[in-house]
Write an enzyme that holds these catalytic residues in place. Structure first.
Site, PDB file in Angstrom:
ATOM      1  N   LYS A 194       0.881  -1.177   0.000  1.00 33.03           N
ATOM      2  CA  LYS A 194       0.000   0.000   0.000  1.00 33.03           C
ATOM      3  C   LYS A 194       0.915   1.224   0.000  1.00 33.03           C
ATOM      4  O   LYS A 194       1.418   1.648   1.033  1.00 33.03           O
ATOM      5  CB  LYS A 194      -0.884  -0.025   1.249  1.00 33.03           C
ATOM      6  CG  LYS A 194      -2.256   0.603   1.068  1.00 33.03           C
ATOM      7  CD  LYS A 194      -2.259   2.069   0.722  1.00 33.03           C
ATOM      8  CE  LYS A 194      -2.049   2.954   1.923  1.00 33.03           C
ATOM      9  NZ  LYS A 194      -1.800   4.363   1.538  1.00 33.03           N
TER      10      LYS A 194
ATOM     11  N   GLU B  24       9.497   1.551  11.006  1.00 28.49           N
ATOM     12  CA  GLU B  24      10.497   2.615  10.825  1.00 28.49           C
ATOM     13  C   GLU B  24       9.721   3.919  10.895  1.00 28.49           C
ATOM     14  O   GLU B  24       8.933   4.223   9.993  1.00 28.49           O
ATOM     15  CB  GLU B  24      11.197   2.481   9.468  1.00 28.49           C
ATOM     16  CG  GLU B  24      11.972   1.181   9.289  1.00 28.49           C
ATOM     17  CD  GLU B  24      13.147   1.046  10.224  1.00 28.49           C
ATOM     18  OE1 GLU B  24      13.521   2.028  10.890  1.00 28.49           O
ATOM     19  OE2 GLU B  24      13.692  -0.068  10.319  1.00 28.49           O
TER      20      GLU B  24
ATOM     21  N   CYS C 152      13.597  11.052   6.945  1.00 31.41           N
ATOM     22  CA  CYS C 152      13.564  10.693   8.364  1.00 31.41           C
ATOM     23  C   CYS C 152      14.944  10.858   8.997  1.00 31.41           C
ATOM     24  O   CYS C 152      15.070  11.137  10.178  1.00 31.41           O
ATOM     25  CB  CYS C 152      13.078   9.259   8.518  1.00 31.41           C
ATOM     26  SG  CYS C 152      14.034   8.108   7.514  1.00 31.41           S
TER      27      CYS C 152
ATOM     28  N   GLU D 245       8.834  16.676  14.808  1.00 29.30           N
ATOM     29  CA  GLU D 245       9.381  16.461  13.468  1.00 29.30           C
ATOM     30  C   GLU D 245       8.676  17.412  12.496  1.00 29.30           C
ATOM     31  O   GLU D 245       7.482  17.274  12.247  1.00 29.30           O
ATOM     32  CB  GLU D 245       9.118  15.000  13.064  1.00 29.30           C
ATOM     33  CG  GLU D 245       9.827  14.590  11.805  1.00 29.30           C
ATOM     34  CD  GLU D 245       9.488  13.146  11.392  1.00 29.30           C
ATOM     35  OE1 GLU D 245       8.338  12.716  11.596  1.00 29.30           O
ATOM     36  OE2 GLU D 245      10.382  12.488  10.849  1.00 29.30           O
TER      37      GLU D 245
HETATM   38  P1  NAD Z   1       2.140   8.455   7.328  1.00 27.41           P
HETATM   39  O1  NAD Z   1       2.314   7.697   8.585  1.00 27.41           O
HETATM   40  O2  NAD Z   1       1.126   9.527   7.282  1.00 27.41           O
HETATM   41  O3  NAD Z   1       1.754   7.465   6.121  1.00 27.41           O
HETATM   42  C1  NAD Z   1       2.585   6.378   5.772  1.00 27.41           C
HETATM   43  C2  NAD Z   1       1.723   5.297   5.160  1.00 27.41           C
HETATM   44  O4  NAD Z   1       0.846   4.786   6.140  1.00 27.41           O
HETATM   45  C3  NAD Z   1       0.854   5.775   4.000  1.00 27.41           C
HETATM   46  O5  NAD Z   1       0.832   4.781   3.007  1.00 27.41           O
HETATM   47  C4  NAD Z   1      -0.512   5.910   4.657  1.00 27.41           C
HETATM   48  O6  NAD Z   1      -1.591   5.780   3.759  1.00 27.41           O
HETATM   49  C5  NAD Z   1      -0.485   4.765   5.644  1.00 27.41           C
HETATM   50  N1  NAD Z   1      -1.382   4.898   6.792  1.00 27.41           N
HETATM   51  C6  NAD Z   1      -1.745   6.026   7.433  1.00 27.41           C
HETATM   52  N2  NAD Z   1      -2.574   5.720   8.460  1.00 27.41           N
HETATM   53  C7  NAD Z   1      -2.716   4.372   8.481  1.00 27.41           C
HETATM   54  C8  NAD Z   1      -3.431   3.462   9.295  1.00 27.41           C
HETATM   55  N3  NAD Z   1      -4.166   3.880  10.335  1.00 27.41           N
HETATM   56  N4  NAD Z   1      -3.364   2.136   9.019  1.00 27.41           N
HETATM   57  C9  NAD Z   1      -2.597   1.691   7.977  1.00 27.41           C
HETATM   58  N5  NAD Z   1      -1.907   2.516   7.156  1.00 27.41           N
HETATM   59  C10 NAD Z   1      -1.946   3.841   7.412  1.00 27.41           C
HETATM   60  O7  NAD Z   1       3.579   8.990   6.941  1.00 27.41           O
HETATM   61  P2  NAD Z   1       3.976   9.947   5.722  1.00 27.41           P
HETATM   62  O8  NAD Z   1       3.462  11.306   6.024  1.00 27.41           O
HETATM   63  O9  NAD Z   1       3.597   9.280   4.437  1.00 27.41           O
HETATM   64  O10 NAD Z   1       5.566   9.913   5.799  1.00 27.41           O
HETATM   65  C11 NAD Z   1       6.328  10.778   6.588  1.00 27.41           C
HETATM   66  C12 NAD Z   1       6.752  10.106   7.869  1.00 27.41           C
HETATM   67  O11 NAD Z   1       7.474   8.915   7.575  1.00 27.41           O
HETATM   68  C13 NAD Z   1       7.700  10.944   8.710  1.00 27.41           C
HETATM   69  O12 NAD Z   1       7.335  10.837  10.051  1.00 27.41           O
HETATM   70  C14 NAD Z   1       9.059  10.289   8.490  1.00 27.41           C
HETATM   71  O13 NAD Z   1       9.988  10.471   9.509  1.00 27.41           O
HETATM   72  C15 NAD Z   1       8.653   8.867   8.386  1.00 27.41           C
HETATM   73  N6  NAD Z   1       9.696   8.101   7.710  1.00 27.41           N
HETATM   74  C16 NAD Z   1      10.474   7.259   8.457  1.00 27.41           C
HETATM   75  C17 NAD Z   1      11.510   6.548   7.856  1.00 27.41           C
HETATM   76  C18 NAD Z   1      12.382   5.620   8.657  1.00 27.41           C
HETATM   77  O14 NAD Z   1      13.064   4.801   8.046  1.00 27.41           O
HETATM   78  N7  NAD Z   1      12.391   5.691   9.971  1.00 27.41           N
HETATM   79  C19 NAD Z   1      11.747   6.683   6.478  1.00 27.41           C
HETATM   80  C20 NAD Z   1      10.945   7.559   5.763  1.00 27.41           C
HETATM   81  C21 NAD Z   1       9.906   8.259   6.380  1.00 27.41           C
END
Ligand code: NAD
Length: 494
Positions: free
Chosen positions: A185, A261, A295, A395
């Site tokens: 997804k 992550e 991140c 963040e």
């Molecule tokens: P997000 O958590 O909003 O969304 C990530 C994914 O999760 C999307 O595909 C979204 O549709 C899905 N999602 C959201 N709510 C959900 C739920 N309740 N159940 C299942 N799936 C759900 O994150 P984002 O805004 O897309 O990305 C940015 C974030 O990602 C930042 O916090 C960043 O630090 C983090 N990030 C972490 C790493 C790492 O390796 N630690 C790498 C890249 C990004």
């Protein structure tokens, strides 16, 4: 044979899902419009996936596991993965273009970074899985024990928008290497490169149903349905910390295997004895690469007082040389943020900074005047921020760098560790003892000494505290996507 056009032609169409080796219409009629954030331009309608779509994908994945894929050997799977890598490199330009349009990041960065690394993910995990052996042991009574590594079955991969293809392939490659069937997804803001991968998987000879891609939203949508589906046995998730909490709650009744992550609030520490030219150039890159939407970004600069004025001067020169512009222009070094909504969030942090007594915005802090169209934001440097400030504790995930000054290594360490996150930091000093001691006291999953973003795929990747659970990378990823089974056989002593 994969036509070069097939990848790119996905652009203007309506995007459904990729299930059972085919691009299929969604069960429901609901779509949303995907936007190219640098141009405010529609990139087509995308399906809002539902639990019904997830069910169709689960059925396709089950059929794939019951078929020849379920009986493949590691070297057979490695062959397919290597072919996926080759095809990605053959179509690198098309993928880089899709990524730049979809996310707003510079094409050159997508081409050199995201797409090249995506291909390497497949090569790397192909090699690693092909060279694995199962440990065996004979106990004193002669019993022969062998620990086998088996696929989990159907696994769910949920990915964010900041490095869309890179992070999707970082999960896809090890999950497939271990013989699982997957349902991916991708983030709703950046669906395109994942979607184009369907063609690549087919062309590489991956059997239908081994990879399924469901578009749509997270909470209440396809993401949540995937997490709650009883036949999806593990979830590998990269995204926000609060989303990780929601996924953990939703997965708890079924005790699913989880890898998280999550968010980060990385720091770059510069000691007075560092090579300042190298340290400042790296600090600027760490803060502003990918528009600060990484991140692992070094979004906090922590600098020793005696060199702070010089470091800040050099930093501002480096920041002013950043070329904001059209992601497709080869001269551009900073593109658009991923969406207007996200840009609004970053702008609110800048407004908050302006409202805090003692805080000074040294550069940026606003939408660039030449870029009213798109989701652009100027690279921003802020000083005078207290450790407890939201600017340090939360963040921002955008081009906003805070600068703090320290007088002792202990004080710098407290600053580095003084947030809820624990993903990464960089330390610049010529003193190897100081560097090692600092690294050992850091509550971070990744510590770079005199460098940043040095990522070797063999090594453990992941965060402490609210930055994650588990580790990805090399053997860690293969272990996550495996079930281990020990078979013990009584043997007559010889
Ligand atoms: P997000 O958590 O909003 O969304 C990530 C994914 O999760 C999307 O595909 C979204 O549709 C899905 N999602 C959201 N709510 C959900 C739920 N309740 N159940 C299942 N799936 C759900 O994150 P984002 O805004 O897309 O990305 C940015 C974030 O990602 C930042 O916090 C960043 O630090 C983090 N990030 C972490 C790493 C790492 O390796 N630690 C790498 C890249 C990004």
């Amino acid at each position: 044979m994969l036509s070069k056009h097939r990848v790119v032609d996905l652009l203007p169409t309506k995007h459904g899902h990729f299930i059972g080796g085919m691009y299929v219409d969604p069960r429901g009629a609901e779509v949303y419009t995907n936007i190219a954030p640098a141009y405010d331009m529609p990139l087509g309608d995308v399906a809002v996936g539902t639990a019904d779509d997830v069910q169709v994908a689960v059925d396709a994945a089950k059929a794939a596991l019951a078929g020849p894929w379920g009986r493949t050997t590691p070297s057979e799977r490695a062959k397919v993965l290597r072919r996926v890598a080759e095809l990605l490199l053959e179509h690198r330009q098309a993928f880089a273009r899709l990524e730049a349009l979809d996310s707003g990041k510079p094409y050159s960065e997508a081409y050199e970074g995201d797409i090249a690394r995506s291909a390497y993910n497949f090569q790397f995990f192909a090699d690693l899985t092909a060279h694995q052996v199962s440990p065996s042991y004979t106990s004193d009574d002669g019993t022969l024990h062998t620990t086998l590594r088996e696929p989990i079955g159907i696994v769910g991969l949920i990915t964010p928008w900041n490095l869309p293809l890179y992070l999707a392939t970082w999960k896809l490659a090890p999950a497939l290497a271990q013989g699982n069937a997957v349902i991916l997804k991708p983030a709703e803001l950046t669906p395109l490169t994942a979607m184009a991968m369907g063609n690549v998987f087919n062309a590489a000879g991956l059997p239908p149903g081994v990879v399924n891609i469901i578009q749509g939203f997270g909470a209440g949508g396809a993401g949540e349905a995937l997490v709650k589906h009883p036949d999806v046995k593990a979830i590998s998730f990269t995204g926000e910390t609060t989303t990780g909490e929601a996924i953990m709650r939703a997965a708890a009744p079924q005790l699913k295997k989880l890898s998280f992550e999550l968010g980060g609030k990385g720091a770059t520490v510069i000691f007075a004895d560092a090579d300042l030219d190298q340290a400042v150039a790296t600090a600027a890159r760490a803060a502003f690469r990918n528009q600060g939407q990484i991140c692992l970004a070094g979004s906090r600069l922590i600098v020793e007082r005696s060199v702070a004025p010089q470091v800040i001067d050099q930093l501002l020169v480096a920041v002013r040389s950043i070329k904001i512009g059209d992601p497709l222009d080869p001269m551009t070094t900073m593109g658009s943020l991923v969406s207007r909504d996200h840009r609004d969030k970053v702008e609110k942090y800048a407004a908050y900074a302006k409202s805090c007594p003692g805080v000074e915005i040294l550069c940026g802090g606003k939408i660039p005047s030449d870029y009213r169209q798109g989701a652009y934001f100027e690279p921003t440097v802020v000083t005078g921020v207290a450790q407890e400030s939201r600017l340090i504790q939360e963040e921002v995930f955008g081009p906003v760098l805070t600068v703090q000054v320290f007088d002792s290594a202990d004080e710098a360490q407290n600053m580095v560790n003084g947030t809820p996150y624990g993903l990464s930091c960089s330390v610049f000093t010529r003193d190897i003892n100081k560097a090692q001691n600092f690294a050992r006291s850091a509550r971070m999953g990744l510590v770079w000494l005199n460098t940043w973003f040095s990522r070797d795929l063999h090594t453990a990747f992941g965060g402490m505290k609210r930055s994650g659970i588990g580790r990805e990378g090399g053997q860690y990823s293969l272990d996550f996507f495996s079930e281990f089974k020990t078979i013990s056989m009584a043997m007559r002593p010889y």
